[in-house]
Design an enzyme around this catalytic site. Sequence first.
Site, mmCIF file in Angstrom:
data_model
loop_
_atom_site.group_PDB
_atom_site.id
_atom_site.type_symbol
_atom_site.label_atom_id
_atom_site.label_comp_id
_atom_site.label_asym_id
_atom_site.label_seq_id
_atom_site.Cartn_x
_atom_site.Cartn_y
_atom_site.Cartn_z
ATOM 1 N N SER A 88 0.811 -1.218 0.000
ATOM 2 C CA SER A 88 0.000 0.000 0.000
ATOM 3 C C SER A 88 0.844 1.268 0.000
ATOM 4 O O SER A 88 0.442 2.292 -0.567
ATOM 5 C CB SER A 88 -0.928 0.004 1.219
ATOM 6 O OG SER A 88 -0.189 -0.169 2.431
ATOM 7 N N HIS A 289 -1.135 5.488 7.021
ATOM 8 C CA HIS A 289 -0.443 5.591 5.736
ATOM 9 C C HIS A 289 -0.061 7.050 5.492
ATOM 10 O O HIS A 289 -0.703 7.958 6.021
ATOM 11 C CB HIS A 289 -1.328 5.110 4.581
ATOM 12 C CG HIS A 289 -1.559 3.634 4.565
ATOM 13 N ND1 HIS A 289 -2.509 3.033 5.357
ATOM 14 C CD2 HIS A 289 -0.960 2.645 3.853
ATOM 15 C CE1 HIS A 289 -2.497 1.717 5.133
ATOM 16 N NE2 HIS A 289 -1.558 1.461 4.231
#
Length: 306
Positions: A88, A289
């Site tokens: 990711s 993230h």
Amino acid sequence: MSAISTRFGRAPHLATDTVLRAGPTGSATAQAAPSPAQRALILVLAVVVALVLAVSAASPASAAGKGGKGGGGGGSNTAVTYSALGDSYAAGQGAGSYLNTSCYVSSKGYPALIDADRKITLNAEPACSGDSSLDVVGRQAPLVPATTTRVTLTVGGNDVGFENVMQNCFVLISASSCSTAIAVGDAMVADGTITGRITAAVNAIRAKAPNARVIVTGYPRLFAPTVTRAYAQQVNVSTTALNSAIRTGADSAGAVYVDVEAAFAGHGIGSSSPWINDWNWLSFSAGFHPNASGYAAYAAQVKTVW
């Protein structure tokens, strides 16, 4: 050979030809040749005209050479072909502007930012949220074109159970499950499993694109050092250990390692200017993230070794 001689031929003989003109009776009579000063002036005018024509003809070609990716801004038209592999963090999850939500590939992820350079062409981006180094070997590496000259790889977090750690330590908090999840990941780092998997992933890429420069990145420490949230600093320590294992695996396979911990220093969750998204139930896919600023920092670090 000049453009004048190849495209337009010789300059007109205005300076040396005798001029014939009709006299009063209609017969052709020869006029006197121009004076030396006139000849010089005519010669200068002829050269200026020829140069203007040559520059006008060359301009479209020069402009064409500056357009598009791979254009010869510095006199070189050689394009760099680039493939982006990994998880990711390689896809750009957390930055928004997603091209798809199956892998969370973002137009603001660091591969897209690198691709924005006009001398770089992104020819494959199989990076996908949730993928591990085993997925890179089995699914992603085979998608790299053989002629690729650069490959970036960000992977290893899912190998050590990133999702389980984040969920059990910071979302649906369970002390026992959190401790177990961290311990499992730490053990894979300590026993060399991660190092071996990174080496295998780089070797799989090299088998497909033997002339590619492979650039392997690490991960940022998620939390600012001032954060007192339970397990935050423990996860930071584990992240540094993971990065060390990734570096060792990359080095042993002849890849280039890029550290991002220093670049993210002062920008972790809990800092005054975070480059990492904290957990938010309204935007859960972005949690833990990098945001757009974080991926810009990734791109900048990768370009230092490009």
